[in-house]
Motif scaffolding. Structure first.
Motif, PDB file in Angstrom:
ATOM      1  N   VAL A  68      -6.368   0.881 -10.439  1.00 29.03           N
ATOM      2  CA  VAL A  68      -7.496   0.264  -9.745  1.00 29.03           C
ATOM      3  C   VAL A  68      -7.891   1.166  -8.584  1.00 29.03           C
ATOM      4  O   VAL A  68      -7.109   2.001  -8.113  1.00 29.03           O
ATOM      5  CB  VAL A  68      -7.173  -1.156  -9.221  1.00 29.03           C
ATOM      6  CG1 VAL A  68      -6.842  -2.099 -10.367  1.00 29.03           C
ATOM      7  CG2 VAL A  68      -6.051  -1.128  -8.195  1.00 29.03           C
ATOM      8  N   GLU A  69      -9.118   0.986  -8.146  1.00 25.82           N
ATOM      9  CA  GLU A  69      -9.652   1.718  -6.997  1.00 25.82           C
ATOM     10  C   GLU A  69     -10.082   0.684  -5.970  1.00 25.82           C
ATOM     11  O   GLU A  69     -10.690  -0.330  -6.308  1.00 25.82           O
ATOM     12  CB  GLU A  69     -10.843   2.559  -7.457  1.00 25.82           C
ATOM     13  CG  GLU A  69     -11.485   3.404  -6.370  1.00 25.82           C
ATOM     14  CD  GLU A  69     -12.772   4.032  -6.876  1.00 25.82           C
ATOM     15  OE1 GLU A  69     -12.747   5.225  -7.217  1.00 25.82           O
ATOM     16  OE2 GLU A  69     -13.795   3.311  -6.940  1.00 25.82           O
ATOM     17  N   VAL A  70      -9.772   0.945  -4.706  1.00 24.37           N
ATOM     18  CA  VAL A  70     -10.123   0.017  -3.636  1.00 24.37           C
ATOM     19  C   VAL A  70     -10.929   0.766  -2.585  1.00 24.37           C
ATOM     20  O   VAL A  70     -10.650   1.935  -2.293  1.00 24.37           O
ATOM     21  CB  VAL A  70      -8.855  -0.613  -3.019  1.00 24.37           C
ATOM     22  CG1 VAL A  70      -7.948   0.446  -2.428  1.00 24.37           C
ATOM     23  CG2 VAL A  70      -9.216  -1.649  -1.960  1.00 24.37           C
ATOM     24  N   VAL A  71     -11.961   0.115  -2.039  1.00 27.57           N
ATOM     25  CA  VAL A  71     -12.732   0.733  -0.952  1.00 27.57           C
ATOM     26  C   VAL A  71     -11.801   0.893   0.247  1.00 27.57           C
ATOM     27  O   VAL A  71     -11.272  -0.091   0.773  1.00 27.57           O
ATOM     28  CB  VAL A  71     -13.947  -0.124  -0.593  1.00 27.57           C
ATOM     29  CG1 VAL A  71     -14.688   0.485   0.596  1.00 27.57           C
ATOM     30  CG2 VAL A  71     -14.889  -0.250  -1.794  1.00 27.57           C
ATOM     31  N   ALA A  72     -11.605   2.127   0.662  1.00 28.36           N
ATOM     32  CA  ALA A  72     -10.596   2.421   1.680  1.00 28.36           C
ATOM     33  C   ALA A  72     -10.832   1.657   2.975  1.00 28.36           C
ATOM     34  O   ALA A  72      -9.889   1.157   3.608  1.00 28.36           O
ATOM     35  CB  ALA A  72     -10.567   3.928   1.950  1.00 28.36           C
ATOM     36  N   GLU A  73     -12.095   1.561   3.383  1.00 28.23           N
ATOM     37  CA  GLU A  73     -12.409   0.921   4.666  1.00 28.23           C
ATOM     38  C   GLU A  73     -12.197  -0.595   4.634  1.00 28.23           C
ATOM     39  O   GLU A  73     -12.226  -1.236   5.682  1.00 28.23           O
ATOM     40  CB  GLU A  73     -13.856   1.230   5.046  1.00 28.23           C
ATOM     41  CG  GLU A  73     -14.106   2.669   5.454  1.00 28.23           C
ATOM     42  CD  GLU A  73     -14.284   3.624   4.287  1.00 28.23           C
ATOM     43  OE1 GLU A  73     -14.588   4.804   4.521  1.00 28.23           O
ATOM     44  OE2 GLU A  73     -14.120   3.178   3.120  1.00 28.23           O
ATOM     45  N   ASN A  74     -11.978  -1.157   3.450  1.00 20.95           N
ATOM     46  CA  ASN A  74     -11.832  -2.610   3.329  1.00 20.95           C
ATOM     47  C   ASN A  74     -10.387  -3.089   3.299  1.00 20.95           C
ATOM     48  O   ASN A  74     -10.136  -4.281   3.108  1.00 20.95           O
ATOM     49  CB  ASN A  74     -12.550  -3.111   2.072  1.00 20.95           C
ATOM     50  CG  ASN A  74     -14.057  -3.015   2.195  1.00 20.95           C
ATOM     51  OD1 ASN A  74     -14.583  -2.751   3.279  1.00 20.95           O
ATOM     52  ND2 ASN A  74     -14.761  -3.215   1.106  1.00 20.95           N
ATOM     53  N   VAL A  75      -9.427  -2.170   3.449  1.00 16.96           N
ATOM     54  CA  VAL A  75      -8.028  -2.587   3.476  1.00 16.96           C
ATOM     55  C   VAL A  75      -7.357  -2.042   4.727  1.00 16.96           C
ATOM     56  O   VAL A  75      -7.740  -1.005   5.270  1.00 16.96           O
ATOM     57  CB  VAL A  75      -7.259  -2.101   2.222  1.00 16.96           C
ATOM     58  CG1 VAL A  75      -7.791  -2.782   0.977  1.00 16.96           C
ATOM     59  CG2 VAL A  75      -7.316  -0.590   2.075  1.00 16.96           C
ATOM     60  N   CYS A  76      -6.348  -2.784   5.186  1.00 17.27           N
ATOM     61  CA  CYS A  76      -5.579  -2.386   6.365  1.00 17.27           C
ATOM     62  C   CYS A  76      -4.181  -1.988   5.911  1.00 17.27           C
ATOM     63  O   CYS A  76      -3.514  -2.765   5.216  1.00 17.27           O
ATOM     64  CB  CYS A  76      -5.501  -3.550   7.360  1.00 17.27           C
ATOM     65  SG  CYS A  76      -4.501  -3.204   8.821  1.00 17.27           S
ATOM     66  N   PRO A  77      -3.724  -0.786   6.256  1.00 21.60           N
ATOM     67  CA  PRO A  77      -2.420  -0.317   5.758  1.00 21.60           C
ATOM     68  C   PRO A  77      -1.270  -1.274   6.053  1.00 21.60           C
ATOM     69  O   PRO A  77      -0.359  -1.418   5.240  1.00 21.60           O
ATOM     70  CB  PRO A  77      -2.236   1.018   6.477  1.00 21.60           C
ATOM     71  CG  PRO A  77      -3.610   1.485   6.792  1.00 21.60           C
ATOM     72  CD  PRO A  77      -4.399   0.235   7.066  1.00 21.60           C
ATOM     73  N   GLY A  78      -1.301  -1.935   7.205  1.00 23.37           N
ATOM     74  CA  GLY A  78      -0.207  -2.830   7.568  1.00 23.37           C
ATOM     75  C   GLY A  78      -0.322  -4.220   6.991  1.00 23.37           C
ATOM     76  O   GLY A  78       0.630  -5.014   7.103  1.00 23.37           O
ATOM     77  N   HIS A  79      -1.444  -4.543   6.380  1.00 26.62           N
ATOM     78  CA  HIS A  79      -1.657  -5.888   5.830  1.00 26.62           C
ATOM     79  C   HIS A  79      -2.384  -5.785   4.489  1.00 26.62           C
ATOM     80  O   HIS A  79      -3.486  -6.311   4.322  1.00 26.62           O
ATOM     81  CB  HIS A  79      -2.466  -6.749   6.810  1.00 26.62           C
ATOM     82  CG  HIS A  79      -1.813  -6.923   8.142  1.00 26.62           C
ATOM     83  ND1 HIS A  79      -1.987  -6.016   9.183  1.00 26.62           N
ATOM     84  CD2 HIS A  79      -0.961  -7.877   8.615  1.00 26.62           C
ATOM     85  CE1 HIS A  79      -1.280  -6.421  10.226  1.00 26.62           C
ATOM     86  NE2 HIS A  79      -0.655  -7.546   9.922  1.00 26.62           N
ATOM     87  N   LEU A  80      -1.764  -5.087   3.557  1.00 26.81           N
ATOM     88  CA  LEU A  80      -2.382  -4.928   2.245  1.00 26.81           C
ATOM     89  C   LEU A  80      -2.460  -6.272   1.527  1.00 26.81           C
ATOM     90  O   LEU A  80      -1.539  -7.101   1.635  1.00 26.81           O
ATOM     91  CB  LEU A  80      -1.575  -3.943   1.398  1.00 26.81           C
ATOM     92  CG  LEU A  80      -1.540  -2.494   1.890  1.00 26.81           C
ATOM     93  CD1 LEU A  80      -0.610  -1.668   1.016  1.00 26.81           C
ATOM     94  CD2 LEU A  80      -2.934  -1.892   1.901  1.00 26.81           C
ATOM     95  N   PRO A  81      -3.547  -6.529   0.803  1.00 27.03           N
ATOM     96  CA  PRO A  81      -3.667  -7.779   0.058  1.00 27.03           C
ATOM     97  C   PRO A  81      -2.500  -7.964  -0.908  1.00 27.03           C
ATOM     98  O   PRO A  81      -2.032  -7.014  -1.538  1.00 27.03           O
ATOM     99  CB  PRO A  81      -4.993  -7.612  -0.700  1.00 27.03           C
ATOM    100  CG  PRO A  81      -5.775  -6.632   0.108  1.00 27.03           C
ATOM    101  CD  PRO A  81      -4.751  -5.679   0.664  1.00 27.03           C
ATOM    102  N   GLU A  82      -2.024  -9.201  -1.019  1.00 25.89           N
ATOM    103  CA  GLU A  82      -0.897  -9.489  -1.902  1.00 25.89           C
ATOM    104  C   GLU A  82      -1.183  -9.058  -3.334  1.00 25.89           C
ATOM    105  O   GLU A  82      -0.293  -8.604  -4.054  1.00 25.89           O
ATOM    106  CB  GLU A  82      -0.577 -10.988  -1.851  1.00 25.89           C
ATOM    107  CG  GLU A  82       0.004 -11.462  -0.530  1.00 25.89           C
ATOM    108  CD  GLU A  82       1.362 -10.848  -0.251  1.00 25.89           C
ATOM    109  OE1 GLU A  82       2.123 -10.615  -1.207  1.00 25.89           O
ATOM    110  OE2 GLU A  82       1.665 -10.593   0.933  1.00 25.89           O
TER     111      GLU A  82
END
Length: 439
Positions: free
Chosen positions: A27-41
């Motif tokens: 999968v590919e995720v928009v980088a600006e939409n995720v936080c390294p310390g709180h990745l979606p489950e």
């Protein structure tokens, strides 16, 4: 090249469906939409199952006149490490202009805009790419973008431009076949000729997406089904080279999961058809690719030139273009005024849509008048920061005008603005109260 397989763009709206899909290798995720310390489950569960996750950046603006922002590069590197990604991707585009190089206000496009295929632009892009490569912990791949307008007096074809970029930097390419179709409709560029000229030996993976045509202009919406012409271009690409990975992009208007599965099946079929043609020897991909590489790299010099003064020239040109699109200044000489008008309206419409997503309370507070009010604001006020800042600026603009007219709505808008513009939240229950009105 690492073999990725078949993938889909991960978005929160379809996270559960993606987890249930069979045959999803990455999968590919928009980088600006995720936080390294709180990745979606959901992403964490996919990673635990062995699904590769690749961050796809949209805000670096490596084709811009400025050197890449260190903070943005650091953020992209952090996401690559947090996701255990084998590479990161960005775009061959500029997204902002103005500032110190032109002694003018900074302008944000909020969108990916095409760089001119000129020697100056290529020199700046190559240096920016090398800076980014030095800052990133994994390889970088760059995507060709869709465009509504062309730059006048370009010196290189896209094949020559990308071939020299690859030779000078070693960067990999993310080829978006939907963008090739968009440029075919909007700029008259033949997809088969484009494929024949691209340095496909540098291919990292492929994007596939849908769009729609209106008044002779193709809009790369990522919100509509993948059309047959895009699948045909994918087949043509697969007849020339085995794509290491192919990914379906969808950003909104998400269909039933079964429809996404059907699109993924069609994508696999298009790749299989291309590989079958290649196996039967009906596509002379070897000759075409070798010829393209020679024309793109051998026919032009690859010695880097000093870019100190070049950056200023690129900055002036890009600022004039962006200012005409978002600030209402005259369209620079040589550009198609009709197409520039289409692009300007598309940028304003995108701003309105994204602001409604990042600040969903605003359409609720303003009701049916939200879109008209925002477009009127956008015609007068270029975006000066990200979309969240744009939402704050829009609300503040309305309040200065004494709007909305209804006192209760105006009070609610003022509370919303103060809750975000101040040093600390004032009314923690405001968001939930406003959004409950939507029901």
């Amino acid at each position: 090249m690492r073999v990725l397989g078949t993938g889909i763009g991960w978005r929160p709206e379809i996270a559960d469906a993606v987890e249930r899909m069979r045959g999803i290798d990455w999968v590919e995720v928009v980088a600006e939409n995720v936080c390294p310390g709180h990745l979606p489950e959901s992403l964490l569960r996919l990673r635990e199952r062995g699904v590769t996750v690749i961050p796809h950046g949209v805000s670096l603006g490596l084709g811009g006149a400025d050197r890449p922002d260190e903070g943005r590069l650091t953020a992209l590197a952090e996401r690559a490490e947090a996701l255990g990604a084998p590479l990161v991707t960005e775009h061959i585009a500029f997204v902002r202009a103005g500032g110190a190089l032109t002694a003018s206000p900074r302008l944000e496009a909020g969108h990916l805009l095409p760089v001119p295929r000129t020697r100056d632009a290529l020199d700046v892009l190559c240096e920016n790419v090398r800076i980014a490569q030095d800052a990133l912990p994994v390889p970088l791949a760059l995507e060709n973008i869709a465009a509504l307008f062309s730059w006048p007096d370009e010196e290189l074809t896209e094949g020559q431009f990308l071939s020299e970029l690859v030779e000078r930097t070693g960067v990999r390419l993310l080829i978006d076949v939907a963008n090739l179709h968009t440029n075919h409709v909007n700029r008259g560029e033949d997809p088969a000729e484009a494929l024949a000229a691209l340095p496909l030996e540098a291919l990292a993976y492929v994007h596939v997406a849908g769009g729609f045509e209106r008044d002779g202009v193709w809009h790369d919406s990522h919100a509509h089904p993948v059309p047959r012409p895009v699948l045909d271009i994918l087949t043509g690409l697969a007849a020339r080279v085995a794509p290491p990975g192919v990914l379906l992009e969808r950003d909104e208007n998400f269909p039933d999961p079964a429809e996404l599965v059907r699109e993924l099946t069609a994508i696999r079929g298009a790749v299989a058809a291309g590989r079958s043609h290649a196996a039967r020897g009906t596509a002379a991909r070897g000759t075409a690719v070798a010829g393209a590489a020679g024309a793109g790299a051998g026919g032009v010099g690859v010695v880097a030139r000093p870019v100190a003064g070049v950056r200023e020239r690129v900055a002036v040109a890009q600022t004039a273009v962006l200012s005409s699109l978002v600030a209402g200044t005259p369209v620079p000489e040589g550009f198609d005024r009709v197409r520039m008008g289409v692009q300007a309206r598309a940028l304003a419409a995108k701003r309105a849509g994204v602001v409604a997503k990042v600040a969903p309370e605003l359409p609720v507070i303003l009701g049916a008048g939200y879109r008209e009010a925002f477009l009127a604001y956008a015609r007068q006020r270029p975006m000066r920061g990200g979309y969240r800042q744009d939402a704050l600026d829009f609300a503040g603009h309305l309040l200065k005008l004494g709007r909305p007219a209804e006192p209760g709505a105006r009070r609610e808008l003022r509370d919303w603005w103060l809750d975000r513009a101040g040093p600390a939240p004032r009314k923690r229950g405001l968001v939930s109260r406003v959004l409950r009105r939507r029901g």
